[in-house]
Structure formats: C-alpha cells, structure tokens
Design a protein around this motif. Structure first.
Motif, PDB file in Angstrom:
ATOM      1  N   HIS A 235       0.844  -1.191   0.000  1.00 19.24           N
ATOM      2  CA  HIS A 235       0.000   0.000   0.000  1.00 19.24           C
ATOM      3  C   HIS A 235       0.879   1.240   0.000  1.00 19.24           C
ATOM      4  O   HIS A 235       1.989   1.219   0.538  1.00 19.24           O
TER       5      HIS A 235
ATOM      6  N   THR B  27       0.319   5.880  -0.196  1.00 20.17           N
ATOM      7  CA  THR B  27      -0.570   7.010  -0.439  1.00 20.17           C
ATOM      8  C   THR B  27       0.195   8.039  -1.258  1.00 20.17           C
ATOM      9  O   THR B  27       1.394   8.263  -1.045  1.00 20.17           O
TER      10      THR B  27
ATOM     11  N   THR C 249      -7.408   3.245  -5.756  1.00 23.67           N
ATOM     12  CA  THR C 249      -8.547   2.684  -5.028  1.00 23.67           C
ATOM     13  C   THR C 249      -9.683   3.690  -4.892  1.00 23.67           C
ATOM     14  O   THR C 249     -10.799   3.305  -4.555  1.00 23.67           O
TER      15      THR C 249
ATOM     16  N   ARG D  44      -9.862   5.619  -2.544  1.00 25.84           N
ATOM     17  CA  ARG D  44      -9.963   5.884  -1.100  1.00 25.84           C
ATOM     18  C   ARG D  44      -9.041   7.037  -0.744  1.00 25.84           C
ATOM     19  O   ARG D  44      -7.831   6.945  -0.930  1.00 25.84           O
TER      20      ARG D  44
ATOM     21  N   THR E 167      -7.696  10.203   1.930  1.00 23.11           N
ATOM     22  CA  THR E 167      -7.555  10.706   3.295  1.00 23.11           C
ATOM     23  C   THR E 167      -7.146  12.165   3.192  1.00 23.11           C
ATOM     24  O   THR E 167      -6.477  12.566   2.235  1.00 23.11           O
TER      25      THR E 167
ATOM     26  N   GLU F 203      -4.428   9.700  -1.953  1.00 24.58           N
ATOM     27  CA  GLU F 203      -5.176   8.544  -2.451  1.00 24.58           C
ATOM     28  C   GLU F 203      -4.367   7.283  -2.175  1.00 24.58           C
ATOM     29  O   GLU F 203      -3.150   7.239  -2.377  1.00 24.58           O
TER      30      GLU F 203
END
Length: 178
Positions: free
Chosen positions: A125, A127, A147, A149, A151, A171
C-alpha cells in the motif's frame, strides 16, 4: 546488504539520517527538486521530512528504511512498514540528477521483494497526493492501482510542508505482490 547492477541496498542506520534528509528534501522541495520530475515544489513548500522523522523510521521495529548506494553515495531510499497482511511503502526518494534512468524502478522492485521476504505480505500500500497525476501514472505502470480511497492532507501541520493549494488529499494505491 544486497548488490544489484552497481547499486547496494541496505537498511539505514542512525549515521545515515542527515544524508537521507538531504536526499528526500532534494527530490521534493525547492529549486533543486525541479531537476527531477518528482518535485512537489509547486504544490508544497517548507520541509518534506526532518531528522527526527527519518530517525523514527530507522528505529521503528516494524519499519525498514531501505537505503540505496552507488559508488558509496546514497542515491535513493524508501520506507517499508509492516502492517499486518500488507506493507506500506513511503518516504521514496531518488536523487533528482538520476531520475528517469530506471533507478526508481529498481528500487521499488527491490522494496517489493524485501517486503515479501521479510514479512510474507501479499500486498503493498502507499498514499500519493491525488493531484500528482504523473506520479500516479508512473506507479500504475509498475502495477499499482488507484482505489479512490482518500484521506485528508494534514493542513496546518508544517511537518508535511506548507500547501500552496487547498485541494490536496492522499489517495491509497495498492498492488498485489506475487
């Protein structure tokens, strides 16, 4: 320690902290970073990291700060952090003068191997600041997928830099490790 194509991969030590901070700053901040394509100078000013942040990664028992040397000089680095079934990839920096020559590809491939071998993880993973389309595309070419997703960016925390725009967020990108 492992040597591949004239590069030496090893875990960082306390003695490397100042050189690693200088490398990371040169890859992302200020005019020096503009020599490479990973610069964030137009979206963030201020620092990218500091000696304490790097030392925290070096000392963390669940992290490795993979350091890459060529001819005795640190030319790249990345953080690997064990998070259960996956590893987190971060603090990735390649010397701006050496970007675009395949060094980043070699580092990320070695990081993926190291995470699998060290922790038996099946997924990586990371970001990435969502407005960094060129960087996200580079990771997609390495097998990472977006994804969607997100933050929030830590506005107001200057340890992460001083934002030059108000639409920054992170992301999550993921990759299955074979």
């Amino acid at each position: 320690m492992e040597t591949t194509a004239g590069l030496t991969f090893r875990d960082a030590t306390d003695a490397d902290v100042d050189e690693l901070v200088a490398l990371i700053e040169s890859a992302y901040r200020g005019d020096a970073s503009r020599a490479g394509w990973t610069t964030e100078a137009d979206i963030l000013q201020g620092q990218r990291t500091d000696p304490q942040g790097v030392l925290d990664v070096v000392k963390d028992p669940d992290s490795r700060l993979l350091t890459v040397e060529r001819d005795g000089r640190i030319v790249a680095c990345c953080q690997l952090e064990h998070r259960g079934s996956h590893a987190y990839f971060g603090m990735f920096a390649v010397s701006p003068a050496l970007q675009g020559a395949g060094l980043g590809k070699a580092v990320i491939a070695q990081a993926e191997r190291a995470a699998r071998e060290s922790w038996g993880v099946t997924e990586m993973h990371m970001t990435v600041i969502s407005v960094r389309e060129d960087l996200i595309a580079w990771y997609e070419r390495r097998g990472y997928r977006r994804t969607g997703r997100m933050t929030p960016f830590p506005y107001g925390d200057e340890r992460f830099g001083i934002p030059q725009r108000d639409d920054l967020r992170f992301e999550l990108l993921t990759k299955e490790l074979g």
